[in-house]
Each structure stands twice: as C-alpha cells, then as structure tokens.
Design a protein around this motif. Sequence first.
Motif, PDB file in Angstrom:
ATOM      1  N   SER A   1       0.871  -1.237  -0.057  1.00  0.00           N
ATOM      2  CA  SER A   1      -0.164  -0.146   0.045  1.00  0.00           C
ATOM      3  C   SER A   1       0.880   1.025  -0.160  1.00  0.00           C
ATOM      4  CB  SER A   1      -0.819   0.005   1.095  1.00  0.00           C
ATOM      5  OG  SER A   1      -1.846   1.146   1.222  1.00  0.00           O
ATOM      6  N   LEU A   2       0.802   1.925  -1.106  1.00  0.00           N
ATOM      7  CA  LEU A   2       1.668   3.029  -1.182  1.00  0.00           C
ATOM      8  C   LEU A   2       0.687   4.341  -1.358  1.00  0.00           C
ATOM      9  CD1 LEU A   2       4.494   4.495  -1.900  1.00  0.00           C
ATOM     10  CD2 LEU A   2       4.073   4.159  -4.209  1.00  0.00           C
ATOM     11  N   GLY A   3       0.801   5.042  -0.219  1.00  0.00           N
ATOM     12  CA  GLY A   3       0.153   6.364  -0.300  1.00  0.00           C
ATOM     13  C   GLY A   3      -1.334   6.038  -0.116  1.00  0.00           C
ATOM     14  N   HIS A   4      -2.144   7.119  -0.106  1.00  0.00           N
ATOM     15  CA  HIS A   4      -3.626   6.888   0.160  1.00  0.00           C
ATOM     16  C   HIS A   4      -4.552   7.419  -1.025  1.00  0.00           C
ATOM     17  CE1 HIS A   4      -7.253   6.756   2.465  1.00  0.00           C
ATOM     18  NE2 HIS A   4      -7.701   7.888   2.092  1.00  0.00           N
ATOM     19  N   GLY A   5      -5.082   6.463  -1.897  1.00  0.00           N
ATOM     20  CA  GLY A   5      -5.740   6.693  -2.913  1.00  0.00           C
ATOM     21  C   GLY A   5      -6.777   5.724  -3.391  1.00  0.00           C
ATOM     22  N   LYS A   6      -7.494   5.907  -4.031  1.00  0.00           N
ATOM     23  CA  LYS A   6      -8.558   4.915  -4.702  1.00  0.00           C
ATOM     24  C   LYS A   6      -8.329   4.092  -5.784  1.00  0.00           C
ATOM     25  CE  LYS A   6     -12.252   7.499  -2.363  1.00  0.00           C
ATOM     26  NZ  LYS A   6     -13.727   8.142  -2.383  1.00  0.00           N
ATOM     27  N   ASP A   7      -7.498   4.511  -6.663  1.00  0.00           N
ATOM     28  CA  ASP A   7      -7.232   3.817  -7.815  1.00  0.00           C
ATOM     29  C   ASP A   7      -6.234   2.827  -7.727  1.00  0.00           C
ATOM     30  OD1 ASP A   7      -7.066   3.281 -10.589  1.00  0.00           O
ATOM     31  OD2 ASP A   7      -7.732   5.506 -11.075  1.00  0.00           O
ATOM     32  N   TYR A   8      -5.717   2.105  -8.794  1.00  0.00           N
ATOM     33  CA  TYR A   8      -4.641   1.178  -8.698  1.00  0.00           C
ATOM     34  C   TYR A   8      -3.698   1.439  -9.836  1.00  0.00           C
ATOM     35  CZ  TYR A   8      -7.730  -0.731 -12.267  1.00  0.00           C
ATOM     36  OH  TYR A   8      -8.575  -0.879 -13.356  1.00  0.00           O
ATOM     37  N   VAL A   9      -3.789   2.359 -10.508  1.00  0.00           N
ATOM     38  CA  VAL A   9      -2.995   3.004 -11.541  1.00  0.00           C
ATOM     39  C   VAL A   9      -2.815   4.483 -11.526  1.00  0.00           C
ATOM     40  CG1 VAL A   9      -1.940   3.013 -13.972  1.00  0.00           C
ATOM     41  CG2 VAL A   9      -3.125   0.924 -12.974  1.00  0.00           C
ATOM     42  N   TYR A  10      -1.536   5.121 -11.141  1.00  0.00           N
ATOM     43  CA  TYR A  10      -1.592   6.246 -11.128  1.00  0.00           C
ATOM     44  C   TYR A  10      -0.231   6.795 -12.110  1.00  0.00           C
ATOM     45  CZ  TYR A  10      -4.535   6.583  -7.060  1.00  0.00           C
ATOM     46  OH  TYR A  10      -5.357   6.409  -5.999  1.00  0.00           O
ATOM     47  N   HIS A  11      -0.745   8.012 -12.574  1.00  0.00           N
ATOM     48  CA  HIS A  11       0.313   8.678 -13.618  1.00  0.00           C
ATOM     49  C   HIS A  11       0.555  10.169 -13.121  1.00  0.00           C
ATOM     50  CE1 HIS A  11       0.731  10.864 -17.675  1.00  0.00           C
ATOM     51  NE2 HIS A  11       2.239  10.327 -17.207  1.00  0.00           N
ATOM     52  N   GLY A  12       2.084  10.299 -12.979  1.00  0.00           N
ATOM     53  CA  GLY A  12       2.579  11.742 -12.596  1.00  0.00           C
ATOM     54  C   GLY A  12       3.347  12.196 -13.638  1.00  0.00           C
ATOM     55  N   LYS A  13       3.252  13.696 -13.860  1.00  0.00           N
ATOM     56  CA  LYS A  13       3.978  14.550 -14.481  1.00  0.00           C
ATOM     57  C   LYS A  13       4.120  16.003 -14.165  1.00  0.00           C
ATOM     58  CE  LYS A  13       0.122  15.552 -17.806  1.00  0.00           C
ATOM     59  NZ  LYS A  13      -0.399  15.466 -19.062  1.00  0.00           N
ATOM     60  N   THR A  14       5.138  16.572 -14.642  1.00  0.00           N
ATOM     61  CA  THR A  14       5.344  17.979 -14.081  1.00  0.00           C
ATOM     62  C   THR A  14       4.746  19.157 -15.014  1.00  0.00           C
ATOM     63  OG1 THR A  14       7.660  17.367 -13.356  1.00  0.00           O
ATOM     64  CG2 THR A  14       7.284  19.489 -13.853  1.00  0.00           C
ATOM     65  N   GLU A  15       3.903  19.956 -14.454  1.00  0.00           N
ATOM     66  CA  GLU A  15       3.284  21.165 -15.137  1.00  0.00           C
ATOM     67  C   GLU A  15       3.590  22.143 -14.359  1.00  0.00           C
ATOM     68  OE1 GLU A  15      -0.379  19.228 -18.006  1.00  0.00           O
ATOM     69  OE2 GLU A  15      -0.772  19.850 -15.791  1.00  0.00           O
ATOM     70  N   PHE A  16       3.586  23.623 -15.003  1.00  0.00           N
ATOM     71  CA  PHE A  16       3.813  24.812 -14.241  1.00  0.00           C
ATOM     72  C   PHE A  16       2.742  25.659 -14.481  1.00  0.00           C
ATOM     73  CE2 PHE A  16       7.905  23.223 -15.347  1.00  0.00           C
ATOM     74  CZ  PHE A  16       8.727  23.593 -14.260  1.00  0.00           C
ATOM     75  N   LYS A  17       1.903  25.833 -13.318  1.00  0.00           N
ATOM     76  CA  LYS A  17       0.555  26.288 -13.489  1.00  0.00           C
ATOM     77  C   LYS A  17       0.760  27.834 -12.646  1.00  0.00           C
ATOM     78  CE  LYS A  17      -4.203  25.419 -12.304  1.00  0.00           C
ATOM     79  NZ  LYS A  17      -5.131  24.681 -11.434  1.00  0.00           N
ATOM     80  N   GLY A  18       0.400  28.796 -13.186  1.00  0.00           N
ATOM     81  CA  GLY A  18       0.174  30.111 -13.048  1.00  0.00           C
ATOM     82  C   GLY A  18      -0.579  30.322 -11.685  1.00  0.00           C
ATOM     83  N   ILE A  19      -0.056  31.078 -10.869  1.00  0.00           N
ATOM     84  CA  ILE A  19      -0.550  31.042  -9.438  1.00  0.00           C
ATOM     85  C   ILE A  19      -1.676  32.175  -9.328  1.00  0.00           C
ATOM     86  CG2 ILE A  19       1.417  30.338  -8.265  1.00  0.00           C
ATOM     87  CD1 ILE A  19       2.196  33.036  -7.306  1.00  0.00           C
ATOM     88  N   HIS A  20      -1.757  32.999 -10.513  1.00  0.00           N
ATOM     89  CA  HIS A  20      -2.760  34.129 -10.463  1.00  0.00           C
ATOM     90  C   HIS A  20      -3.549  33.804 -11.546  1.00  0.00           C
ATOM     91  CE1 HIS A  20       0.957  36.220  -8.636  1.00  0.00           C
ATOM     92  NE2 HIS A  20      -0.252  36.478  -7.692  1.00  0.00           N
ATOM     93  N   LYS A  21      -3.170  33.432 -12.856  1.00  0.00           N
ATOM     94  CA  LYS A  21      -3.988  33.329 -13.791  1.00  0.00           C
ATOM     95  C   LYS A  21      -4.615  31.855 -13.959  1.00  0.00           C
ATOM     96  CE  LYS A  21      -3.509  37.526 -15.452  1.00  0.00           C
ATOM     97  NZ  LYS A  21      -4.671  38.554 -15.137  1.00  0.00           N
ATOM     98  N   GLY A  22      -3.662  30.922 -13.459  1.00  0.00           N
ATOM     99  CA  GLY A  22      -4.224  29.385 -13.431  1.00  0.00           C
ATOM    100  C   GLY A  22      -3.948  28.773 -14.746  1.00  0.00           C
TER     101      GLY A  22
END
Length: 288
Positions: free
Chosen positions: A120-141
């Motif tokens: 059991s790794l972390g806390h979540g309901k799914d069995y396949v997770y995908h992670g990637k890097t994005e840069f999101k504006g803190i004001h405009k989103g």
Amino acid sequence: MANSYIRFDWAMKRLLRNKANFNVLEGLLTTLLKENIHIQKLLESESNQEEEFDKYNRVDMLAENDKGELFLVEIQNNNEYAYFQRMLFGTSKLVTEYINRGEGYEKVRKVYSINIVYFSLGHGKDYVYHGKTEFKGIHKGDILELTPFQKQTFKADTVSQLYPEYYILKVNDFNSVAKSPLEEWIYYLNTGEIPDNATAPGLDKAREQLKLDKMSKEELKAYYRHLDNIVILKSNIFTEREEGRVEGRAEGEKSKQLEIARNLKRMGLSTADTCKATGLSAEEVERL
C-alpha cells in the motif's frame, strides 16, 4: 490457468533480461503508454541480490526505446515509507548519468519511471497512477507552454513532455474482473495468472515464455522459495498492521482512563475510589 505461469516479479529478475524475452516487457510498456515500445537494449542497472534478502530486494530494469527515451522499471515487494523519494532519486540519477559531460541541457533525455508495487503506497482509491510535471500560474491559473521554437527544437508539444513521468501500479489493490488490456496486465501482475481470453500486448508472449513447466528443477526450487518469502513478507506486514491497530486501541483506552481520572481528582475523589472507577493503579493516579 491457475498457477501455470511464472510471477512477473520473478520473471523480471531472472528471465526478462534475456533479449529473446524483451517482447513481454515491451507488451506491458506498450499497454501502459499506449504507443508501440521496442526495447533496443538493456542499460546498466543496479545489481540484484538473489539469496537471503531476495524477498526484500527491488528489481530494476533499465531500457531505452528507438527514440532514445529511457525506461526505469522497478518492482518492489517490501513496504518502504520513503518510496516516493526513491522514485525521484531513480529518475534524477538517470538524467544525470545519461548525459555526456559538456553536452547542452537540450540533450537531457526523457525518462519514464514505471513502478510496480506490491504494498500500500500512499492513500488513494485507484490502482494505477500517472504523474508528470506542469507549471501552473498562481494568479491566472494557466499552464506554462513551450514556444513554437522550443516545440520544434525539442520535438515536444508540452513542457511536461520534457520532464520525467511516473507510473505507479498498485497491483494488490486490483480486485475486479479484467475488462481492458491494462487490467489484464494488472490481473497477471497481481495473481501470476493469465486469463485464457486475454488479448493485451505481451501476454501472448508471456503464455509462451513464462510457463512453469519450462523451468528446471533448480529454478523451480528457487522460484517456490521466492513465493514462500512473499507469503512470509505479506504475513509480517499484516501482523505489524494488526499489532499497530491493537496497540493504538490500547493507547486510546489508556488515554481515556487517564482523562477520566484527572477529572475525578479535580472533583476531589480519593485515589482509591479513582482507581476503582478507572481501573488505573494507585501509582498512575498519583502521577496525575
């Protein structure tokens, strides 16, 4: 069908490093990434223990496709609380190791980290997770994008395509009927069984190449020892969890008793009567 195929974690350690068996792993990567993956070669990776600590050892397979992208495939049976950081370390190490000294940063290679975890790794309901890097504006989103020149130069459409991507397959959390190619793979990773009607890429090759009856007596002996170690490991993890729950409940009950005793003492009840009411010892009550 049951128990006639070699578990994938064992196959990764012993069989899938053989070039003749690359097509099994290619099938998993193709199913997960939804693009045809052809492994050209194995790159240098960590040595793998095969003896006493086999049940705790991770298995790494490092490969690259015909686009020069790197794949770190890791299987982990043992629960490791800092596994997320370990994933980061693994990709960071690849990025720095596979760029030649003096080359520009545009030569940094894409890395995929595929993590098959049997805990059991972390806390979540799914069995396949995908992670990637994005840069999101803190004001405009908005999501920061590449310029047309960068897209052309790096052969990428988004910033996230330049950074490592992570996949986590929590195979023990899958307990449904396999209805898709990825679920067929998850089912095999979890049970070591391949449904007769499975059509996912690579599983047809697994049927041919990962049969138990192809193993020698010595290989079978080592394999069954591996299975025993996994059972012991799971049993130890379950026992530790249950003991933790019991201890947690006991500590909770003790805390309630102590709080009641404090209130009774404030009300002027004697030590003897407080002990009778709470079940605490006189020494415990006196310490309050």
